[in-house]
Design an enzyme around this catalytic site. Structure first.
Site, short mmCIF file in Angstrom:
data_model
loop_
_atom_site.label_atom_id
_atom_site.label_comp_id
_atom_site.label_asym_id
_atom_site.label_seq_id
_atom_site.Cartn_x
_atom_site.Cartn_y
_atom_site.Cartn_z
N HIS A 21 46.39 32.33 38.63
CA HIS A 21 46.92 33.48 39.32
C HIS A 21 48.46 33.67 38.95
CE1 HIS A 21 47.84 35.46 43.53
NE2 HIS A 21 48.99 34.99 43.07
N GLU A 22 49.03 32.50 38.95
CA GLU A 22 50.42 32.76 38.48
C GLU A 22 50.85 33.21 37.01
OE1 GLU A 22 52.74 32.83 40.60
OE2 GLU A 22 51.89 32.28 42.18
N HIS A 25 50.59 37.05 36.81
CA HIS A 25 51.84 37.70 37.17
C HIS A 25 52.82 37.55 35.78
CE1 HIS A 25 50.94 38.33 41.22
NE2 HIS A 25 51.06 37.00 41.57
N ASP A 213 -5.88 30.78 53.14
CA ASP A 213 -6.48 31.00 51.71
C ASP A 213 -7.56 32.06 51.93
OD1 ASP A 213 -4.96 29.18 50.53
OD2 ASP A 213 -6.24 27.30 51.03
#
Length: 416
Positions: A21-22, A25, A213
């Site tokens: 995430h960083e 940036h 069945d």
């Protein structure tokens, strides 16, 4: 041992995603010419660092996230050297600042999409044809799954306790896969009608007609009394009703795999489902705070209450311990979607707050220009500090509350 290894692995995966995430940036800021002076993983004392170009990279002692220092994020930053003023972030066009500030959330979304595609191709995604609401569940065919026992009062207990009575349907000879066609002579067309018919009766012997069945048959089921909430309202008032110890049986897999190409569309469809679920979860946070507090003070933990990274890591550890790594992957995907959306909320100090202010300044300047008035200039971040501190205080208290609940009374996928 597997539990703790899985817990550590999940915590490491989240640390890596926050570090990326960083990194999002930093990369976008550098691409636009902004000056980035620091990129660190973790907080607290520095373990090691090195400098490459104008940026210092390093690792901190507390592995709870990371940070990226971009020069001049606001006009009020007073640590910008005179030679760096042209490269201060606040001086760049609003669209560039928007890209830089949203790059962290975009990274989380990219991680979620890649992980979802991997799950779609190699593990499987939740079957989109499975009923998602009580109304959809009521409309499915009345093909039953027969339990071994009946919980007279519903608890979080997994499996049968010695005191639980045997399921009346099993005692009567009904089997999983039987299609119920009538109860006490009343025709049954779907699972909702089956449940309504059973709960409308008094405990005691009742004839069930079924097909197995392709062969028709009948069984006499001795219904027993149990405490249940309404089928279409699991949080509704609990009352005593008749039960047979049956549930719906679906003739479809819980997970579906896709080809590499089809998996792309399935990944985005599933991602959109998670986006809607994340917004719904955020809306429920205020009403769930009392339940979180009560879970710390001794009450049973509501499985629908928020969890922290600690709680998510514990769930990941359970998934590895129980040999279901697909749950580990799904929790990782969901958490990345939630973190990405949360960071875009228009509140300081999260990224969305900076984006909202940048566009507020741009729109305000445009309006003043049309009115032939002087540009009012930049927003004074200092005037917003009381609101920012309030958000930090509330967010910190909520984080402490969820972590405490996840330590003393954690949510569990399985009985431990």
């Amino acid at each position: 041992m597997l539990y703790w290894l899985g817990t550590a692995a999940f915590a490491l995966a989240i640390l890596i995603s926050v570090s990326l995430h960083e990194l999002g940036h930093m990369i976008t800021a550098k691409r636009f010419g902004m000056k980035v002076t620091k990129y660190f993983v973790g907080f607290g004392p520095t373990i090691f660092s090195f400098k490459r170009g104008e940026t210092e990279y390093g690792l901190k002692a507390i592995p709870l996230g990371g940070f990226c220092k971009i020069v001049g994020m606001t006009p009020q930053d007073d640590d910008v050297e005179p030679q760096d003023q042209p490269r201060a972030m606040w001086r760049f066009p609003v669209w560039k600042r928007t890209i830089v500030m949203s790059a962290g959330s975009i990274t989380h979304f990219m991680l979620a999409i890649v992980a979802t595609w991997f799950a779609a191709v190699f593990v499987g995604l939740p079957n989109p044809d499975l009923p998602k609401t009580a109304a959809e569940e009521r409309a499915i065919p009345a093909k039953i799954s027969v339990g071994e026992c009946v919980q007279v009062v519903i608890t979080d207990q997994q499996g049968c306790a010695p005191t639980d009575p045997k399921a009346p349907a099993a005692v009567a000879g009904l089997k999983s896969g039987d299609l119920i066609t009538s109860v006490a002579g009343k025709p049954i067309e779907n699972y909702g009608q089956l449940t309504d018919a059973i709960r409308s009766l008094q405990p005691g012997e009742v004839p069930f007609a079924y097909t197995r069945d392709g062969v028709a048959g009948t069984a006499t089921v001795k219904l027993i009394a149990a405490q249940r909430a309404p089928l279409d309202d699991p949080d509704g008032e609990v009352r005593q009703v008749a039960v047979a110890g049956v549930g719906p049986q679906l003739d479809m897999p819980g997970l579906v795999t896709y080809g590499p190409v089809d998996g792309v569309g399935a990944s985005f469809d599933y991602g959109w489902t998670l986006v809607k679920a994340s917004f719904a979860a955020m809306k429920r946070i205020p009403e769930k705070v009392p339940a979180l507090w009560h879970s710390i003070t001794g009450d049973e933990r509501d499985p629908d209450t928020p969890i922290s990274v600690v709680g998510a890591s514990r769930l990941g550890g359970e998934a590895i311990e129980r040999g279901v790594p697909e749950i580990f992957l799904m929790i990782f995907i969901s958490l990345n979607v939630f973190i990405g959306l949360f960071n875009l909320l228009p509140l300081l100090p999260v990224d969305g707050g900076h984006i909202a202010i940048a566009w507020y300044e741009r729109v305000r300047s445009w309006i003043y220009a049309r009115l032939k008035k002087p540009d009012p200039g930049r927003v004074d971040y200092y005037k917003l500090m009381p609101l920012t501190y309030a958000v930090i205080l509330i967010g910190g208290a909520f984080t402490l509350l969820t972590i405490t609940a996840d330590v003393v009374n954690p949510i569990s996928i399985f009985s431990r």
